[in-house]
Design an enzyme around this catalytic site. Sequence first.
Site, PDB file in Angstrom:
ATOM      1  N   GLU A  48       2.573   6.369   3.080  1.00 32.16           N
ATOM      2  CA  GLU A  48       2.255   5.010   3.532  1.00 32.16           C
ATOM      3  C   GLU A  48       1.984   4.047   2.385  1.00 32.16           C
ATOM      4  O   GLU A  48       2.027   2.843   2.572  1.00 32.16           O
ATOM      5  CB  GLU A  48       1.060   5.051   4.500  1.00 32.16           C
ATOM      6  CG  GLU A  48      -0.287   5.491   3.907  1.00 32.16           C
ATOM      7  CD  GLU A  48      -0.483   7.011   3.839  1.00 32.16           C
ATOM      8  OE1 GLU A  48       0.522   7.743   3.793  1.00 32.16           O
ATOM      9  OE2 GLU A  48      -1.643   7.455   3.821  1.00 32.16           O
ATOM     10  N   HIS A 101       1.112  10.811   0.148  1.00 30.82           N
ATOM     11  CA  HIS A 101       0.865   9.674   1.049  1.00 30.82           C
ATOM     12  C   HIS A 101       2.105   8.788   1.144  1.00 30.82           C
ATOM     13  O   HIS A 101       2.325   7.955   0.280  1.00 30.82           O
ATOM     14  CB  HIS A 101      -0.319   8.849   0.538  1.00 30.82           C
ATOM     15  CG  HIS A 101      -1.628   9.540   0.730  1.00 30.82           C
ATOM     16  ND1 HIS A 101      -2.345   9.442   1.891  1.00 30.82           N
ATOM     17  CD2 HIS A 101      -2.335  10.362  -0.079  1.00 30.82           C
ATOM     18  CE1 HIS A 101      -3.444  10.164   1.798  1.00 30.82           C
ATOM     19  NE2 HIS A 101      -3.463  10.739   0.606  1.00 30.82           N
ATOM     20  N   CYS A 107      -1.552  14.743   4.058  1.00 28.67           N
ATOM     21  CA  CYS A 107      -2.669  15.132   3.201  1.00 28.67           C
ATOM     22  C   CYS A 107      -3.691  15.954   3.996  1.00 28.67           C
ATOM     23  O   CYS A 107      -3.420  17.081   4.364  1.00 28.67           O
ATOM     24  CB  CYS A 107      -3.268  13.886   2.560  1.00 28.67           C
ATOM     25  SG  CYS A 107      -4.303  14.260   1.166  1.00 28.67           S
TER      26      CYS A 107
END
Length: 523
Positions: free
Chosen positions: A172, A170, A77
Amino acid sequence: TVLILDFGSQYSHLITRRVREAGVYCELLPCTQKIDDLHFKPKGIILSGSPYSIFDEGAPHVDPKVFQLGVPVLGICYGLQEIARNKGGKIGICERREYGYAKLNIVRHAEHPFVDKLFEGLPETSEVWMSHGDHLDSAPAGFRIIGSTDTSAYAAVGHDDAKIFGIQFHPEVTHSVDGKQVLRNFVLGICECEANWTMASFIDKEIERIRAVVGPTGQVVGAVSGGVDSTVAARLMKEAIGDRFHAVLVDNGVMRLNECQSVKAILKDRLGINLEVVDASDLFLDRLAGVTDPEKKRKIIGNTFIEVFEDQAAIIDKQSELSGHGKIDFLLQGTLYPDVIESISFKGPSATIKTHHNVGGLLENMRLKLIEPLRELFKDEVRALGKLLNIDDELVWRHPFPGPGIAIRCLGEVSRPQVQIARLADHIYIEEIKKAGLYRSISQAYAALLPIRSVGVMGDKRTYEQVIALRAVESTDFMTADWFPMPYDVLKRISNRIINEVKGVNRVVYDVSSKPPSTIEWE
Ligand code: XMP
């Protein structure tokens, strides 16, 4: 070791978690970290997301040396924009901030297998989670598109020779279905790290480290509370240096029902830890008499704790000297990784809502050096460690309990009778939660005693008694929390038992406030 540079995204901790789950040790440091000052040589670097736009005044930037080390870099990002800023891509501002799910179409390059490594094993399209306001309008020279979405043509890019990758989504967060695999691919496949970070290896390494730091005759003193962190830390110390570790449990008079005895039974009798229990309950309760202000209560308990602990440490010091062992050299602290991260974050420490008492203040007057065996670990890693170290499940899964204990759960004045009422009600509450099999689904539960009276009727008699408020929350980091949807039948049993069994209470209420705007504790 993989280095994760934190630009302040709320998900940065998660990147660290995922990399460790892949079996690779990593450290999260502020994005302002100078590469020359690193105490290790990273095998790869991940740049996190950020609440900033790259166009903001004061937007944070990395040390350009990140790109000169020759190790693989992955920008997530904001991290991707930061790569573009350094490498000459064109960044545009989205008309509207893009937030939520997107479908990532993976672009493969048969003739450039290196850039394909990031998405190895993924299906042709993958659901990913986006949260950004800037995006790439063009990639820097030499970068290939490896993934795109309907709104971002450059949602994922990679460079063969520079070994640099950037992704707009993202990986994660669990909403990105294949995100875990992407991070695994990066650290294992691209950085070629070995997957050798396990809790068992951590124990061996840490015991060795403690022995080296403390030396063959050094001694350590530490406070234990019965919580998972201090117990696991104490257990590690015992394993490393045996009775040269001295644990101190201070009874402050505001612990849970039978807590002191049960902590002693586990730590001293079962785990064989060299433990001294100091009953200072009178001292604490005398000093708390008449005090109603929550912050004053915290201060009194924090300061009294330090006093009592230091006195006890001095006694142990004297005894050790007399017995020829020499003076105490170290103070054990159960600091966890999130505390470390919080204190080094480039955003600076967050505003104080409540002063959370920790034993940091101990050092001011003591010549002791700190030893912190858990400072690399997250809470769930500490729990896994506790299990491996043979600590009872009951203790490993214990809800957190604040240092000032029941004193901040008896609203208003704290007296022995008030503490006893709160203690009994809390005991029944937790017992019923455990019976219903809900204890582990709840992050923290307790009963608070409200100092107001309400009218009730018992038998034919009017009663005019106090109120118990039940609190139960779900939370991952205790910074935010949701109230737990307790089943009605469980609430009914709890309420019946408390009103019948605890003298002085004729009404029970359930707290349905989330944090923010409320807090977890009532004071
Ligand atoms: P709040 O009430 O701030 O609580 O939402 C967040 C978490 O911190 C715990 N807490 C404390 N822990 N000393 C502690 O050691 C304190 O003074 C203290 N106050 C709150 C609280 O139990 C919850 O887990």
